[in-house]
Design an enzyme around this catalytic site. Structure first.
Site, PDB file in Angstrom:
ATOM      1  CB  SER A  38     113.084 -34.647  42.616  1.00  0.00           C
ATOM      2  OG  SER A  38     112.729 -33.998  41.551  1.00  0.00           O
ATOM      3  CE  LYS A  39     111.880 -41.749  45.107  1.00  0.00           C
ATOM      4  NZ  LYS A  39     110.739 -42.727  45.586  1.00  0.00           N
ATOM      5  NE  ARG A  40     110.227 -31.637  39.823  1.00  0.00           N
ATOM      6  CZ  ARG A  40     110.599 -30.618  39.175  1.00  0.00           C
ATOM      7  NH1 ARG A  40     110.325 -30.674  37.858  1.00  0.00           N
ATOM      8  NH2 ARG A  40     111.357 -29.539  39.611  1.00  0.00           N
ATOM      9  CG  HIS A  41     114.360 -33.660  37.392  1.00  0.00           C
ATOM     10  ND1 HIS A  41     114.212 -33.143  38.883  1.00  0.00           N
ATOM     11  CD2 HIS A  41     114.081 -32.676  36.730  1.00  0.00           C
ATOM     12  CE1 HIS A  41     114.183 -31.839  38.800  1.00  0.00           C
ATOM     13  NE2 HIS A  41     113.892 -31.497  37.572  1.00  0.00           N
ATOM     14  N   GLY A  42     113.800 -38.438  37.290  1.00  0.00           N
ATOM     15  CA  GLY A  42     114.445 -39.748  37.114  1.00  0.00           C
ATOM     16  C   GLY A  42     115.422 -40.158  38.109  1.00  0.00           C
TER      17      GLY A  42
END
Length: 467
Positions: free
Chosen positions: A238-242
């Site tokens: 997801s976005k929190r992982h880049g």
């Protein structure tokens, strides 16, 4: 098998993300390795969510990565007549039929099946009714009641699906539009696609697609379903992982060659080798070494690999990419000898092109912007004599070389009785405005004689004005 033909069929409902880019890369590499064809198809049948902006962003991302296509882009919305032609063939052959069951009837069938401990599915009510086309009819594929459909997967091996658990699924809606599984098969069939590498989230669709191939009497393509890309914590990316769009990685200063090198290693290996050029990948890529387990996306590893790719390229190659980032900082530079010289001073220390661009800014300024703390600490009256000597001796040089500059500072050290460290830091602040920069000599050479003298003289004036 004749010429290998692969494809990448993104849906234009958003930007191109890491998982999609990796799928495109695997298909592109295999086509290039086998000297085959790579086809681009835009699956835009979701009219409510598909946008022209997304199409443009996907094409731009593929072009930035250097993933070119031999045919396409084809658009599914322009191929409805082709889908209907094949659906009519299936109806005429008895492999498909019209169904008039209402959504309420279908729900009742599913509830009854659940109550009997069976899989909730359509019960085939209209299979033998020989209905004609009407406003409320859909078209369903007549699927086998028994036996198994086995997906022979080049990544996962054989996976079996019980035909009794695959209902007579819809291939055309009542409004006349083709369903996804039908459209995909007809596209692949008519475009000659014979090798399909895709994410394993599509595996559930594969038996249905195989049944359509069988109903058409068509040859089955090779299937390879690759595991998902996960975050470093092994959860869905997801976005929190880049997990941003590919375009964001360009903005963050990653090189396209580093990006494809990292993406291909998320699910494919060649021994212990980590660093690959584009030509290396085309030469060595194969389907046999695609992994069966999920891969973890790690931005730190991507950054480290990017640094290696930056160091491996010539300044001229890097300049074409750096200009974008310099422009983002308001600097209109050219890929010329000056910019290439600037890159050479920053290349060994830069992990991203954003870092390099930020480090390059001072080279392009007409006037140095002095950091207040740095100027207060290092541009004091006691360095005035050293700076004046530096400006005068450098101005008098006939040959502006590293050897000549080294001789200048040896002479200044002798005359001032200062060690080079006491000279270098005030000089660095005079040239850059800050206390951090590339090495003194390489920096002065890249900046050029005229700008070097101008900046030292500007620092002299600053000291004099503040005295």
């Amino acid at each position: 098998m004749d010429t290998i033909i692969t494809r990448f069929p993104p849906s234009p409902t958003g930007y191109l993300h890491i998982g999609g880019a990796r799928t495109a890369l695997f298909n592109w590499l295999y086509a290039r390795k086998k000297k085959g064809k790579f086809v681009l198809r835009i699956e835009d049948t979701d009219a409510a969510r598909s946008t022209e902006e997304s199409v443009d962003a996907i094409l731009e991302s593929l072009e930035w990565l250097g993933i070119d296509w031999d045919e396409g882009p084809y658009f599914q919305t322009q191929r409805y007549d082709i889908y209907n032609e094949y659906i009519e063939k299936l109806i005429k052959s008895g492999a498909a039929y019209y169904c008039s069951c209402t959504p309420e009837e279908i729900d009742a069938m599913r509830e009854e099946a659940k109550a009997n401990g069976q899989k909730p599915m359509y019960n085939g009510k209209c299979r033998n009714r020989n209905l004609e086309k009407a406003d409320n009819t859909v078209v369903r594929l007549k699927t086998p009641d028994s036996g198994v459909t086995i997906v022979q997967d080049v990544v996962k091996g054989a996976t079996s699906f019980q035909n009794s658990e695959i209902d007579d699924f819809i291939i055309r809606r009542s409004d006349g539009s083709a369903m996804y599984n039908l459209a995909v098969v007809i596209d692949d069939l008519t475009m000659g696609i014979n090798t399909i590498i895709r994410g394993d989230d599509h595996l559930i669709n594969t038996p249905k697609q195989m049944l359509i191939y069988q109903a058409l009497g068509a040859e089955m393509p090779v299937f390879g379903h690759v595991p998902m890309v996960l975050g470093a914590d092994k959860s869905r990316l997801s976005k929190r992982h880049g997990a941003m769009s590919v375009g964001e990685y360009k903005k963050m200063g990653f090189l396209p060659d580093a990006m494809i090198n990292y993406l291909v290693r998320l699910g494919w290996s060649h021994g212990d080798q980590e660093f690959f050029t584009r030509d290396d990948l085309i030469e060595k890529f194969n389907l046999e070494h695609l992994g069966r387990s999920a891969s973890m996306f790690d931005t730190d590893k991507l950054t480290a690999l990017n640094a290696k790719h930056i160091q491996s390229k010539s300044p001229a190659e890097l300049a074409d990419h750096l200009l974008f980032h310099l422009k983002e900082l308001g600097i209109d530079a050219q890929n010329n000898a000056f910019t290439q010289g600037v890159i050479e001073t920053l290349q060994p220390r830069s992990k991203t092109l954003v870092e390099m661009a930020q480090g390059a800014v001072f080279y392009y300024l007409d006037e140095v912007q002095f950091d207040e703390k740095a100027a207060k600490k290092f541009l004091k009256p006691d360095v005035l004599d050293m700076l004046q000597k530096s400006a005068g001796y450098i101005k008098g040089l006939e040959a502006y070389t590293q050897e000549a500059l080294e001789n200048v500072f040896k002479q200044i050290m002798e005359e001032t009785d200062l060690k080079f460290g006491k000279i270098a830091q005030p000089l660095r602040v005079a040239i850059t405005g800050t206390t951090v920069s590339p090495g003194i000599f390489e920096m002065l050479l890249a900046l050029g004689k005229e700008k070097t003298v101008q900046r030292i003289e500007a620092a002299i004036r600053l000291i004099q004005d503040n005295s």
